[in-house]
Design a protein around this motif. Structure first.
Motif, PDB file in Angstrom:
ATOM      1  N   ASP B 267       0.877  -1.126  -0.074  1.00 57.49           N
ATOM      2  CA  ASP B 267       0.165  -0.108   0.100  1.00 57.49           C
ATOM      3  C   ASP B 267       1.069   1.245   0.050  1.00 57.49           C
ATOM      4  OD1 ASP B 267      -2.320  -1.499  -0.145  1.00 57.49           O
ATOM      5  OD2 ASP B 267      -2.338  -1.535   2.258  1.00 57.49           O
ATOM      6  N   ASP B 268       2.135   1.101   0.050  1.00 57.62           N
ATOM      7  CA  ASP B 268       2.900   2.180   0.221  1.00 57.62           C
ATOM      8  C   ASP B 268       3.142   3.002  -1.434  1.00 57.62           C
ATOM      9  OD1 ASP B 268       5.330   3.869   0.363  1.00 57.62           O
ATOM     10  OD2 ASP B 268       6.447   2.771   1.540  1.00 57.62           O
ATOM     11  N   LYS B 269       2.486   3.888  -1.426  1.00 58.64           N
ATOM     12  CA  LYS B 269       2.308   4.765  -2.595  1.00 58.64           C
ATOM     13  C   LYS B 269       3.655   5.336  -3.277  1.00 58.64           C
ATOM     14  CE  LYS B 269      -2.147   5.303  -3.629  1.00 58.64           C
ATOM     15  NZ  LYS B 269      -3.080   5.833  -2.728  1.00 58.64           N
ATOM     16  N   LYS B 271       6.584   3.864  -2.442  1.00 57.83           N
ATOM     17  CA  LYS B 271       7.433   2.811  -2.920  1.00 57.83           C
ATOM     18  C   LYS B 271       6.733   2.291  -4.251  1.00 57.83           C
ATOM     19  CE  LYS B 271       9.464  -1.165  -0.965  1.00 57.83           C
ATOM     20  NZ  LYS B 271       9.368  -2.545  -0.037  1.00 57.83           N
ATOM     21  N   MET B 272       5.388   2.157  -4.344  1.00 59.59           N
ATOM     22  CA  MET B 272       4.867   2.047  -5.668  1.00 59.59           C
ATOM     23  C   MET B 272       5.610   2.699  -6.918  1.00 59.59           C
ATOM     24  SD  MET B 272       0.847   1.988  -5.687  1.00 59.59           S
ATOM     25  CE  MET B 272       0.268   1.059  -4.534  1.00 59.59           C
ATOM     26  N   ARG B 273       5.494   3.951  -6.791  1.00 65.61           N
ATOM     27  CA  ARG B 273       6.168   4.783  -7.656  1.00 65.61           C
ATOM     28  C   ARG B 273       7.423   4.345  -8.046  1.00 65.61           C
ATOM     29  NH1 ARG B 273       6.798  10.487  -6.419  1.00 65.61           N
ATOM     30  NH2 ARG B 273       8.983   9.942  -6.266  1.00 65.61           N
ATOM     31  N   GLU B 274       8.104   4.246  -6.981  1.00 66.19           N
ATOM     32  CA  GLU B 274       9.758   3.950  -7.046  1.00 66.19           C
ATOM     33  C   GLU B 274       9.927   2.680  -7.780  1.00 66.19           C
ATOM     34  OE1 GLU B 274      11.289   6.489  -3.199  1.00 66.19           O
ATOM     35  OE2 GLU B 274      11.259   4.170  -3.132  1.00 66.19           O
ATOM     36  N   LEU B 275       9.348   1.695  -7.452  1.00 66.16           N
ATOM     37  CA  LEU B 275       9.469   0.309  -8.230  1.00 66.16           C
ATOM     38  C   LEU B 275       9.171   0.191  -9.202  1.00 66.16           C
ATOM     39  CD1 LEU B 275       8.361  -2.012  -4.858  1.00 66.16           C
ATOM     40  CD2 LEU B 275      10.659  -1.403  -5.816  1.00 66.16           C
ATOM     41  N   GLN B 276       7.947   0.971  -9.536  1.00 68.26           N
ATOM     42  CA  GLN B 276       7.244   0.969 -11.310  1.00 68.26           C
ATOM     43  C   GLN B 276       8.452   1.721 -12.044  1.00 68.26           C
ATOM     44  OE1 GLN B 276       3.127   0.962 -12.120  1.00 68.26           O
ATOM     45  NE2 GLN B 276       3.148   2.481 -10.182  1.00 68.26           N
ATOM     46  N   GLU B 277       9.148   2.776 -11.385  1.00 66.01           N
ATOM     47  CA  GLU B 277      10.044   3.718 -12.263  1.00 66.01           C
ATOM     48  C   GLU B 277      11.276   2.868 -12.347  1.00 66.01           C
ATOM     49  OE1 GLU B 277       8.703   8.260 -11.224  1.00 66.01           O
ATOM     50  OE2 GLU B 277      10.611   7.687 -10.422  1.00 66.01           O
ATOM     51  N   GLU B 278      11.614   2.115 -11.311  1.00 65.75           N
ATOM     52  CA  GLU B 278      12.827   1.139 -11.573  1.00 65.75           C
ATOM     53  C   GLU B 278      12.755   0.186 -12.536  1.00 65.75           C
ATOM     54  OE1 GLU B 278      16.099   1.358 -10.613  1.00 65.75           O
ATOM     55  OE2 GLU B 278      15.241   3.240  -9.871  1.00 65.75           O
ATOM     56  N   GLU B 279      11.823  -0.425 -12.564  1.00 62.00           N
ATOM     57  CA  GLU B 279      11.125  -1.552 -13.582  1.00 62.00           C
ATOM     58  C   GLU B 279      11.161  -0.843 -15.037  1.00 62.00           C
ATOM     59  OE1 GLU B 279      11.093  -4.568 -12.390  1.00 62.00           O
ATOM     60  OE2 GLU B 279      10.624  -5.273 -14.602  1.00 62.00           O
ATOM     61  N   GLY B 280      10.622   0.355 -14.996  1.00 60.79           N
ATOM     62  CA  GLY B 280      10.635   1.045 -16.310  1.00 60.79           C
ATOM     63  C   GLY B 280      11.880   1.295 -16.925  1.00 60.79           C
TER      64      GLY B 280
END
Lengths: 229, 326
Positions: B267-269, B271-280
């Motif tokens: 639920d950590d917003k 972290k959600m952004r960070e992890l997606q950006e890393e994957e991106g």
């Protein structure tokens, strides 16, 4: 045909409300076919204006009349005396009719009851689609009979832009991509190679970009002059 | 080395045989040069040249010619974009002469988003504006070539000095009707395009097929094709591009990878952004490598939209850093 649609009634009312004697003047050719400005529509519009005038307590006489064509004098000349008797003519002809009548009517103002929109065809009952832009330099022999000037939102001449999506235009999913249609049609006709040539920049002067246009049919002019002599 | 058409850095890198890297810089809706200066300094060093968009998404911004000059002054070589939407051939050629006089050496010829686009409806824009489209993008490339190689204006009048542009065009290999797209690419090259930047590629298989067709038509030996990479930032962005951006399709696996990265954050917003950006960024690096492996591809056009800071890491991870100094 020339396609037009009636202006919003509020706009029409703003135009006519200060006049005492109004003629709604219809045209029975193109705009009758697209159900916006023929005898029937002129009659309905006159009735609507009368009702509004009565609601607003405005003393107004509103009549209606229609002739076959507003773009040739022989059709409306016989009615001119009648037409001149009003304070305002609200024309439901296309813009050609409004211009042409304005030049011949003398002191009476002629206002447009329609927004003249395009040259189009009836693709299904009640649906009118633009098919020609009157560009003055027809290229339909090179594009499978489908016009990139009237039907491509960017008037492209060398193929589809990157905005085509499933055969539709980037402007709206209601608009067919003209170049999608052209390519598919040319494939069917076996004339795809014509699309591989680069079309150079157009001369837009024969269109509206060369100033107002005029065409003289010399043979008709000569014949009429001959008869007159 | 054969003689240069423009002498631009981009042209030199392409001529050297190194894979070329271009980036994108979108000018702001502002009268201040600060944002262009800031973005130029982030992108400088990560690419050989950066596209300066021309009122992208049909919204008023600093003009591409002015922003290109600001970037140039910061040491970032611009690829000035020129759309056919807003200028007729008189204004286009006048702006090209002006741009050349200011030292701009690359120009990308595009039709431009229709004026109704208004940032995909997110902004008011100017949907009621009158458009121009006097010439189309292929005709525009031809005009640049005629000015450069013949010293003539489109109308035929001579130029005292020719503008020496490296001429670019855009290509949407995945656009409808797809079988016509390689031929349209060929037309762009026939008209005079020295380089081509493609729409963002996620569907590598589709791009391979279209490139194979381009090879058949003899296109890659006559121009430099730079494959388009749009750096994904979230699963939502990938879904949006798949559904709403014409000519872009995103394989399910990529969307699923991003969703997985998102879900890993709980639920950590933030972290959600960070992890997606890393994957991106990882996805972008993989796409770059895959695109560069396709026969006929000479480089990549990387768009980290409103995310210029991501560029350096991506270029490094893709093994494209440092950029050649020629």
């Amino acid at each position: 045909m020339i396609v037009g649609s009636q202006k919003p009634f509020d706009e029409i009312w703003e135009m006519v409300k200060d006049f005492k004697k109004v003629l709604v003047f219809g045209c029975n050719t193109c705009v009758a076919i697209c159900h916006s400005g023929g005898a029937k529509e002129a009659e309905e519009l006159a009735s609507k204006i009368r009702m509004k005038a009565s609601q607003e307590g405005a003393g107004m006489q509103v009549d209606d009349l229609a002739v076959q064509r507003h773009c040739e004098p022989e059709y409306f000349e016989p009615e001119m005396e009648k037409v001149r008797g009003y304070d305002l003519v609200l024309s439901t002809a296309c813009g050609v009719g409004v211009n042409f009548l304005s030049e011949r009517i003398g002191e009476t103002p002629v206002y447009p009851g329609l927004n003249t929109t395009f040259f189009g065809a009836v693709t299904e009952p009640g649906v009118f689609v633009e098919m020609c832009a009157g560009c003055g330099d027809c290229v339909l022999h090179m594009t499978g009979g489908i016009c990139p000037i009237a039907r491509c939102s960017k008037t492209l001449m060398n193929g589809p832009c990157g905005g085509t999506d499933e055969g539709k235009c980037e402007v709206s999913s209601e608009i067919d991509c003209a170049w999608f249609l052209i390519v598919e049609r040319m494939k069917k006709l076996g004339t795809m190679e014509k699309l591989l040539e680069i079309k150079p920049p157009r001369n837009w002067a024969p269109g509206t970009h060369g100033g107002p246009r005029r065409m003289v049919a010399e043979h008709i002019k000569d014949m009429e002059e001959g008869e007159a002599q | 080395m054969k003689s240069m058409k423009s002498g631009s850095n981009l042209e030199k890198v392409i001529a050297s045989g190194n894979p070329a890297v271009t980036a994108e810089l979108g000018p702001p809706m502002s009268a201040s040069p600060d944002e262009v200066v800031e973005k130029a300094n982030i992108l400088k060093g990560c690419c050989d040249a950066a596209n300066i968009t021309d009122c992208q998404t049909a919204v008023v911004r600093i003009s591409s010619i002015a922003a290109a000059k600001i970037a140039l002054d910061q040491g970032l070589e611009p690829v000035m974009q020129m759309t056919c939407r807003d200028r007729n051939r008189i204004a286009i050629q006048a702006d090209l002469l002006g741009a050349a006089a200011l030292g701009i050496k690359n120009c990308l010829c595009i039709a431009g988003d229709h004026q109704s686009f208004s940032a995909a409806g997110r902004l008011k824009g100017h949907a009621g504006a009158k458009n121009v489209y006097d010439v189309d993008s292929i005709q525009l490339a031809g005009i640049l070539k005629k000015m450069r190689d013949e010293g003539l204006q489109e109308g035929g009048d001579p130029l005292h000095e020719s503008p020496e542009f490296f001429i670019g065009s855009a290509w949407t290999p995945g656009g409808d009707p797809m079988d016509f797209r390689p031929y349209r690419l060929k037309k762009k090259v026939d008209a005079g395009s020295d380089f081509i930047q493609t729409q963002g590629i996620y569907d590598i298989e589709m791009f391979k097929r279209q490139m194979a067709k381009a090879v058949e038509l003899g296109v890659p030996e006559r121009t430099a094709i730079l494959g388009g990479i749009i750096v994904p930032r979230s699963a939502m962005m990938l879904k949006y591009m798949d559904k709403s951006v014409a000519g872009v399709s995103v394989p399910k696996e990529l969307i699923e990878r991003m969703l997985k990265a998102k879900d890993a954050a709980g639920d950590d917003k933030k972290k959600m952004r960070e992890l997606q950006e890393e994957e991106g960024k990882k996805i972008a690096v993989e796409l770059i490598k895959q695109v560069l492996d396709i026969p006929g591809v000479k480089g990549v056009h990387i768009q980290a939209i409103e995310w210029e800071s991501a560029m350096e890491g991506i270029v490094k991870d893709a093994g494209l850093y440092p950029r050649p100094q020629l």
